[in-house]
Design a protein around this motif. Structure first.
Motif: not given
Length: 542
Positions: A276-284, A294-307, A318-324
């Motif tokens: 697993l390399v990425l979790s992706s979904g809309i958020s703010s 959600l972070r409890r379950y994902l651990g250190d898997v990076p989150v991409y805030y998508f669109a 979003a331009l890169r993971p971990e930046e909302c």
């Protein structure tokens, strides 16, 4: 801006954002000059953004809904000449559902660009994509109203941009037309698939619901998978059960899943899917409480805030993971920005163009889109944090006009959310979901906060609620000085708090008319119904 992960198409478009923005407007005016709206506002004679702003007033849904109703009834050339792919029924976050037209021309402008980053991550990682949502519509099925995501993925499929072979479970589990026990099927699919490399959803919150369901039901689902039989209590058509039963899965895989789930669920995602390399979904930032769960379950898997998406338009990526934060897509619409003050008043109706906004400024987004909305006040307030070329990079701040205002304090939902986040951080309040509304029948009136209590299957007790209410009161005073003043003057009393279990919280939302649309957090409850509040308060007391 520092080095980004954008591809050349995005950098090139943003470098020409000013010209593209004006070109969008001139195209829309030319194409729609003979529509009823175009004739009324003399589109044929408009030659510049300045002339356009003088000829066409700012609008909200209230100004256009009669046009939209006529379009729904089948009239053509009312607001737009572009064929309409469908009407999206919004979830009614401001109280009244809206029906937003979405044209094929609009979908064509952004449908192959929104998923660019997560597709690139998937190509590099290989394996399978797990999409935890399911759509209750077939790819060829027609209906009167849609969710935007349904139209979006249908369009990707029709353009040949949706490869079902990439998804765990394939087409049958991606477009899951039965609305019941959908998460059962998604968890089954996920546990059967060892090679998942990207987790995807419409909203990140959907992934939290997925993992909560997994944590609660993993034993019974594994038992059914080992037996090769789905219980009758699972409300699922036989053909959908047959799809799950045909998914290949080894006993070794099931034993491995059982061992990992038995160890607990912190960081479970990476333990179940090693690649697993990425979790992706809309958020703010407004949904930080749910995202932290959600972070409890994902651990250190990076989150991409998508669109950055609204029913009216797909506006940014979003331009890169971990930046909302999101760069505005130049080709999606003609953009204007209305300056906004912290007190909730714009103070002007003079909009700015993308090249006129300032870094650090707060603005309400105003759209002229390719689906028939002209100078439409979206109601979203954003902060400009940077630029990519000529295009603003923005953070979502809040939805305009969402206030708690019992005694003139004008508590924005954003401020209330910040107060709740302080409770979670400062006191370790074990909350999964929450909403805050007004209890106007109390004397004096007050706020009512409802928290889904993570550590309980049923309601928290009155002592828990009283302590949380005092702490919430202090946190609200820290966020809003006007709230502090009216509290000390006695015009507002201390908030009341309910702690509910998962099923109780769902029932509370339904009884207050707060369900519908996508599964996303509903922090704003408006005026809470007296009979509903008193019913659940009495249950908590007993």
């Amino acid at each position: 801006m520092t080095e980004t992960a954008e591809e050349s198409w995005l950098a090139d478009a943003c470098a020409r954002a000013v010209r593209i923005n004006e070109g969008n407007l001139l195209t829309l005016l030319s194409d729609n000059r003979n529509t009823e709206f175009g004739k009324k506002h003399n589109f044929a004679s408009i030659r510049s953004p300045e002339e356009y702003k003088k000829a066409v007033p700012l609008s909200t849904y209230e100004e256009v809904h009669t046009y939209v109703e006529r379009m729904k009834a089948g009239e053509r050339d009312v607001l737009t000449v572009y064929p309409i792919a469908g009407f999206c029924r919004t979830s009614g976050t401001e109280g009244t559902p809206k029906y937003i037209p979405v044209s094929t021309a609009a979908l064509e402008r952004y449908s192959d660009k929104i998923e660019w980053y997560k597709k690139r991550a998937h190509r590099q990682a290989g394996g399978r994509r797990l999409f935890v949502n399911g759509f209750r519509v077939g790819l060829e099925q027609k209906k009167e109203e849609y969710l935007l995501s349904e139209l979006y993925y249908r369009n990707l499929f029709q353009k040949g941009l949706l490869s079902f072979s990439e998804f765990a479970g394939g087409q049958e589990t991606l477009f899951w037309q039965n609305g019941h026990d959908m998460l059962y099927g998604k968890v089954w699919t996920a546990l059967a698939s060892e090679d998942i490399t990207t987790l995807e959803s419409i909203f990140l919150y959907d992934q939290l619901l997925f993992f909560q369901y997994l944590q609660k039901h993993w034993r019974s689902i594994l038992k059914a998978m080992k037996a090769g039989s789905i219980p009758d209590r699972i409300r699922m058509p036989e053909e959908e059960k047959a799809v799950l039963l045909k998914l290949p899965v080894s006993l070794e895989r099931l034993c491995s899943v059982e061992a990992e789930c038995g160890k607990g669920f912190d960081g479970i995602a990476k333990r179940l899917w090693k690649g697993l390399v990425l979790s992706s979904g809309i958020s703010s930032a407004a949904f930080e409480t749910e995202d932290s769960g959600l972070r409890r379950y994902l651990g250190d898997v990076p989150v991409y805030y998508f669109a950055y998406v609204a029913s009216e338009c797909h506006m940014g990526v979003a331009l890169r993971p971990e930046e909302c934060r999101y760069v505005m897509l130049p080709e999606s619409a003609f953009y204007e920005y209305l300056p906004w003050r912290q007190d909730g008043e714009s103070g002007t109706e003079e909009t700015l163009l993308p090249e006129q906004v300032q870094k650090g400024g707060l603005y309400e987004v105003v759209l002229t889109n390719f689906s028939g909305l002209y100078r439409y006040r979206l109601g979203d307030v954003i902060r400009v944090v940077d630029f990519l070329g000529e295009s603003p990079v923005v953070e979502f701040v809040l939805r305009k006009n969402q206030f708690l205002n019992v005694a003139g304090e004008k508590m924005s939902i954003c401020q209330a959310e910040q107060a709740v986040r302080k409770l979670v951080r400062r006191y370790g309040l074990p909350v999964h979901r929450y909403c805050i509304g007004q209890l106007p029948w109390e004397s004096p009136s007050c706020y009512g906060a409802v928290f889904e209590w993570e550590e309980r299957e049923s309601s928290g007790n009155e002592q828990d609620a009283g302590l949380a209410a005092r702490r919430l009161d202090r946190a609200l005073e820290e966020q809003n000085l006007d709230y502090q003043d009216v509290r000390r003057l006695g015009f507002l009393k201390r908030p009341e708090v309910l702690f509910l279990g998962e099923q109780e919280y769902d029932a509370f939302l339904e009884e207050n008319g707060l369900t519908g649309g996508h599964n996303k957090p509903r922090h704003a409850a408006g005026v809470i119904r007296e009979e509903v509040w008193k019913k659940w308060k009495e249950r908590q007391r007993t």
